[in-house]
Design a protein around this motif. Structure first.
Motif, PDB file in Angstrom:
ATOM      1  N   LEU A 173       0.816  -1.222   0.000  1.00 52.33           N
ATOM      2  CA  LEU A 173       0.000   0.000   0.000  1.00 52.33           C
ATOM      3  C   LEU A 173       0.846   1.267   0.000  1.00 52.33           C
ATOM      4  CD1 LEU A 173      -2.704  -1.098   2.605  1.00 52.33           C
ATOM      5  CD2 LEU A 173      -2.878  -1.153   0.101  1.00 52.33           C
ATOM      6  N   ARG A 174       2.168   1.093  -0.165  1.00 48.15           N
ATOM      7  CA  ARG A 174       3.139   2.191  -0.153  1.00 48.15           C
ATOM      8  C   ARG A 174       3.080   3.003   1.140  1.00 48.15           C
ATOM      9  NH1 ARG A 174       3.118   6.128  -4.029  1.00 48.15           N
ATOM     10  NH2 ARG A 174       0.878   6.014  -4.273  1.00 48.15           N
ATOM     11  N   ALA A 175       2.761   2.326   2.244  1.00 40.72           N
ATOM     12  CA  ALA A 175       2.696   3.005   3.542  1.00 40.72           C
ATOM     13  C   ALA A 175       4.104   3.389   3.988  1.00 40.72           C
ATOM     14  CB  ALA A 175       2.036   2.102   4.575  1.00 40.72           C
ATOM     15  N   THR A 176       4.158   4.261   4.998  1.00 37.92           N
ATOM     16  CA  THR A 176       5.452   4.788   5.458  1.00 37.92           C
ATOM     17  C   THR A 176       5.766   4.383   6.906  1.00 37.92           C
ATOM     18  OG1 THR A 176       4.406   6.872   6.140  1.00 37.92           O
ATOM     19  CG2 THR A 176       5.318   6.758   3.875  1.00 37.92           C
ATOM     20  N   PHE A 177       5.325   3.201   7.308  1.00 29.33           N
ATOM     21  CA  PHE A 177       5.631   2.732   8.660  1.00 29.33           C
ATOM     22  C   PHE A 177       7.131   2.499   8.805  1.00 29.33           C
ATOM     23  CE2 PHE A 177       1.187   1.319   8.346  1.00 29.33           C
ATOM     24  CZ  PHE A 177       0.693   1.742   9.575  1.00 29.33           C
ATOM     25  N   ASP A 178       7.708   3.006   9.882  1.00 29.34           N
ATOM     26  CA  ASP A 178       9.078   2.678  10.270  1.00 29.34           C
ATOM     27  C   ASP A 178       8.941   1.609  11.343  1.00 29.34           C
ATOM     28  OD1 ASP A 178      11.619   2.437  11.347  1.00 29.34           O
ATOM     29  OD2 ASP A 178      11.992   4.604  11.369  1.00 29.34           O
ATOM     30  N   LEU A 179       9.229   0.372  10.992  1.00 28.63           N
ATOM     31  CA  LEU A 179       9.009  -0.751  11.897  1.00 28.63           C
ATOM     32  C   LEU A 179       9.759  -0.597  13.209  1.00 28.63           C
ATOM     33  CD1 LEU A 179       7.853  -1.772   9.229  1.00 28.63           C
ATOM     34  CD2 LEU A 179       8.764  -4.012   9.781  1.00 28.63           C
ATOM     35  N   ARG A 180      10.874   0.137  13.189  1.00 27.22           N
ATOM     36  CA  ARG A 180      11.649   0.344  14.419  1.00 27.22           C
ATOM     37  C   ARG A 180      10.901   1.230  15.409  1.00 27.22           C
ATOM     38  NH1 ARG A 180      16.509   2.530  10.994  1.00 27.22           N
ATOM     39  NH2 ARG A 180      14.653   3.622  10.337  1.00 27.22           N
ATOM     40  N   GLU A 181       9.903   1.959  14.937  1.00 24.45           N
ATOM     41  CA  GLU A 181       9.150   2.875  15.794  1.00 24.45           C
ATOM     42  C   GLU A 181       7.896   2.246  16.396  1.00 24.45           C
ATOM     43  OE1 GLU A 181      10.243   5.617  16.907  1.00 24.45           O
ATOM     44  OE2 GLU A 181      12.020   5.708  15.630  1.00 24.45           O
ATOM     45  N   PHE A 182       7.771   0.925  16.237  1.00 21.69           N
ATOM     46  CA  PHE A 182       6.663   0.185  16.842  1.00 21.69           C
ATOM     47  C   PHE A 182       7.228  -1.008  17.587  1.00 21.69           C
ATOM     48  CE2 PHE A 182       4.533   2.588  13.612  1.00 21.69           C
ATOM     49  CZ  PHE A 182       3.306   2.890  14.169  1.00 21.69           C
ATOM     50  N   GLU A 183       6.673  -1.296  18.757  1.00 20.53           N
ATOM     51  CA  GLU A 183       7.117  -2.465  19.512  1.00 20.53           C
ATOM     52  C   GLU A 183       5.951  -3.418  19.707  1.00 20.53           C
ATOM     53  OE1 GLU A 183       8.335  -1.606  23.595  1.00 20.53           O
ATOM     54  OE2 GLU A 183       7.316   0.318  23.421  1.00 20.53           O
ATOM     55  N   HIS A 184       6.285  -4.681  19.673  1.00 17.55           N
ATOM     56  CA  HIS A 184       5.335  -5.774  19.864  1.00 17.55           C
ATOM     57  C   HIS A 184       4.902  -5.818  21.327  1.00 17.55           C
ATOM     58  CE1 HIS A 184       3.698  -9.826  19.482  1.00 17.55           C
ATOM     59  NE2 HIS A 184       4.513 -10.258  20.416  1.00 17.55           N
ATOM     60  N   GLU A 185       3.610  -5.936  21.547  1.00  8.73           N
ATOM     61  CA  GLU A 185       3.087  -6.019  22.917  1.00  8.73           C
ATOM     62  C   GLU A 185       2.010  -7.095  22.970  1.00  8.73           C
ATOM     63  OE1 GLU A 185       0.119  -3.166  25.131  1.00  8.73           O
ATOM     64  OE2 GLU A 185       2.157  -2.332  25.208  1.00  8.73           O
ATOM     65  N   VAL A 186       2.047  -7.909  24.023  1.00  7.33           N
ATOM     66  CA  VAL A 186       1.070  -8.980  24.213  1.00  7.33           C
ATOM     67  C   VAL A 186       0.316  -8.729  25.508  1.00  7.33           C
ATOM     68  CG1 VAL A 186       0.775 -11.468  24.545  1.00  7.33           C
ATOM     69  CG2 VAL A 186       2.505 -10.622  22.956  1.00  7.33           C
ATOM     70  N   ARG A 187      -1.005  -8.911  25.445  1.00  6.37           N
ATOM     71  CA  ARG A 187      -1.851  -8.737  26.627  1.00  6.37           C
ATOM     72  C   ARG A 187      -2.760  -9.946  26.785  1.00  6.37           C
ATOM     73  NH1 ARG A 187      -4.253  -2.800  25.034  1.00  6.37           N
ATOM     74  NH2 ARG A 187      -2.243  -1.741  24.808  1.00  6.37           N
ATOM     75  N   TRP A 188      -3.107 -10.243  28.022  1.00  2.00           N
ATOM     76  CA  TRP A 188      -4.099 -11.277  28.321  1.00  2.00           C
ATOM     77  C   TRP A 188      -5.345 -10.602  28.866  1.00  2.00           C
ATOM     78  CZ3 TRP A 188      -6.114 -15.746  27.500  1.00  2.00           C
ATOM     79  CH2 TRP A 188      -6.994 -16.323  28.413  1.00  2.00           C
ATOM     80  N   SER A 189      -6.499 -10.887  28.286  1.00  6.22           N
ATOM     81  CA  SER A 189      -7.774 -10.386  28.780  1.00  6.22           C
ATOM     82  C   SER A 189      -8.468 -11.528  29.508  1.00  6.22           C
ATOM     83  CB  SER A 189      -8.651  -9.880  27.627  1.00  6.22           C
ATOM     84  OG  SER A 189      -9.953  -9.626  28.097  1.00  6.22           O
ATOM     85  N   THR A 190      -8.494 -11.461  30.812  1.00  9.67           N
ATOM     86  CA  THR A 190      -9.144 -12.509  31.609  1.00  9.67           C
ATOM     87  C   THR A 190     -10.634 -12.561  31.300  1.00  9.67           C
ATOM     88  OG1 THR A 190      -7.514 -12.229  33.350  1.00  9.67           O
ATOM     89  CG2 THR A 190      -9.567 -13.306  33.973  1.00  9.67           C
ATOM     90  N   GLU A 191     -11.255 -11.403  31.238  1.00 10.84           N
ATOM     91  CA  GLU A 191     -12.699 -11.334  31.001  1.00 10.84           C
ATOM     92  C   GLU A 191     -13.095 -11.985  29.678  1.00 10.84           C
ATOM     93  OE1 GLU A 191     -16.118  -7.939  30.244  1.00 10.84           O
ATOM     94  OE2 GLU A 191     -14.285  -7.374  31.289  1.00 10.84           O
ATOM     95  N   ASP A 192     -12.317 -11.735  28.637  1.00 12.62           N
ATOM     96  CA  ASP A 192     -12.645 -12.255  27.307  1.00 12.62           C
ATOM     97  C   ASP A 192     -11.910 -13.542  26.957  1.00 12.62           C
ATOM     98  OD1 ASP A 192     -14.417 -10.064  26.589  1.00 12.62           O
ATOM     99  OD2 ASP A 192     -12.588  -8.847  26.508  1.00 12.62           O
ATOM    100  N   ARG A 193     -11.035 -14.001  27.862  1.00  9.00           N
ATOM    101  CA  ARG A 193     -10.216 -15.202  27.646  1.00  9.00           C
ATOM    102  C   ARG A 193      -9.541 -15.158  26.276  1.00  9.00           C
ATOM    103  NH1 ARG A 193     -14.421 -19.549  29.395  1.00  9.00           N
ATOM    104  NH2 ARG A 193     -14.624 -19.392  27.183  1.00  9.00           N
ATOM    105  N   ARG A 194      -8.740 -14.132  26.106  1.00 10.20           N
ATOM    106  CA  ARG A 194      -8.032 -14.022  24.828  1.00 10.20           C
ATOM    107  C   ARG A 194      -6.684 -13.354  25.027  1.00 10.20           C
ATOM    108  NH1 ARG A 194     -12.133  -9.576  22.830  1.00 10.20           N
ATOM    109  NH2 ARG A 194     -11.145  -7.758  23.766  1.00 10.20           N
ATOM    110  N   ILE A 195      -5.769 -13.762  24.169  1.00  9.95           N
ATOM    111  CA  ILE A 195      -4.489 -13.085  24.003  1.00  9.95           C
ATOM    112  C   ILE A 195      -4.724 -11.998  22.961  1.00  9.95           C
ATOM    113  CG2 ILE A 195      -2.188 -13.309  22.962  1.00  9.95           C
ATOM    114  CD1 ILE A 195      -2.107 -14.474  25.679  1.00  9.95           C
ATOM    115  N   GLU A 196      -4.218 -10.814  23.236  1.00 11.11           N
ATOM    116  CA  GLU A 196      -4.296  -9.721  22.273  1.00 11.11           C
ATOM    117  C   GLU A 196      -2.875  -9.324  21.889  1.00 11.11           C
ATOM    118  OE1 GLU A 196      -8.171  -7.778  24.519  1.00 11.11           O
ATOM    119  OE2 GLU A 196      -6.318  -6.605  24.359  1.00 11.11           O
TER     120      GLU A 196
END
Length: 140
Positions: free
Chosen positions: A47-70
């Motif tokens: 899509l010719r986007a301009t994301f600089d991958l170094r400017e984003f970090e991977h984050e993982v969350r657990w939602s107990t209420e929804d029983r899901r990894i986000e």
């Protein structure tokens, strides 16, 4: 498209120890983080986007209420991203996230009910005790 007598094999991730799941989705070698950031790389490429991958970090969350990894990608700073092929400009604040994936976890005992509500009968269900996962054969 299934007709009476047809079957479907469903793979279902089961609830397990929260810390075990968090490590699986935020592995020390960074494989999942690279997979997650690949979404931005694809947008850059396709899509010719301009994301600089170094400017984003991977984050993982657990939602107990929804029983899901986000899985999220968190912006390291305020930034503006162009996505020319979509005709968009997107503004991100520092610490704002892009929610990229939800991985829902189920309890084994609820699968028959899920099957029934969807019009199926459970014929068999196999589980992996080492890494709680179920493969269930459901028939219409």
């Amino acid at each position: 498209v299934l007709i009476p007598g047809d079957s479907i094999l469903i793979g279902v991730d089961l609830v397990k120890d929260v810390n075990q799941m968090l490590v699986a989705y935020d592995d020390p070698m960074g494989v999942t983080a690279a997979f997650n950031k690949n979404l931005l790389a694809r947008m850059n490429r396709e899509l010719r986007a301009t994301f600089d991958l170094r400017e984003f970090e991977h984050e993982v969350r657990w939602s107990t209420e929804d029983r899901r990894i986000e899985m999220h990608l968190r912006s390291r700073r305020d930034q503006s991203i162009e996505i020319p092929e979509a005709g968009l400009r997107v503004e991100f604040s520092e610490a704002e996230t892009i929610w990229t994936e939800s991985s829902h976890k189920f309890r084994l005992e609820e699968l028959r009910s899920v099957a029934s509500r969807a019009g199926f009968t459970e014929r068999s269900c196999w589980t992996d005790e080492e890494w709680p996962f179920a493969e269930c054969l459901w028939t219409v």
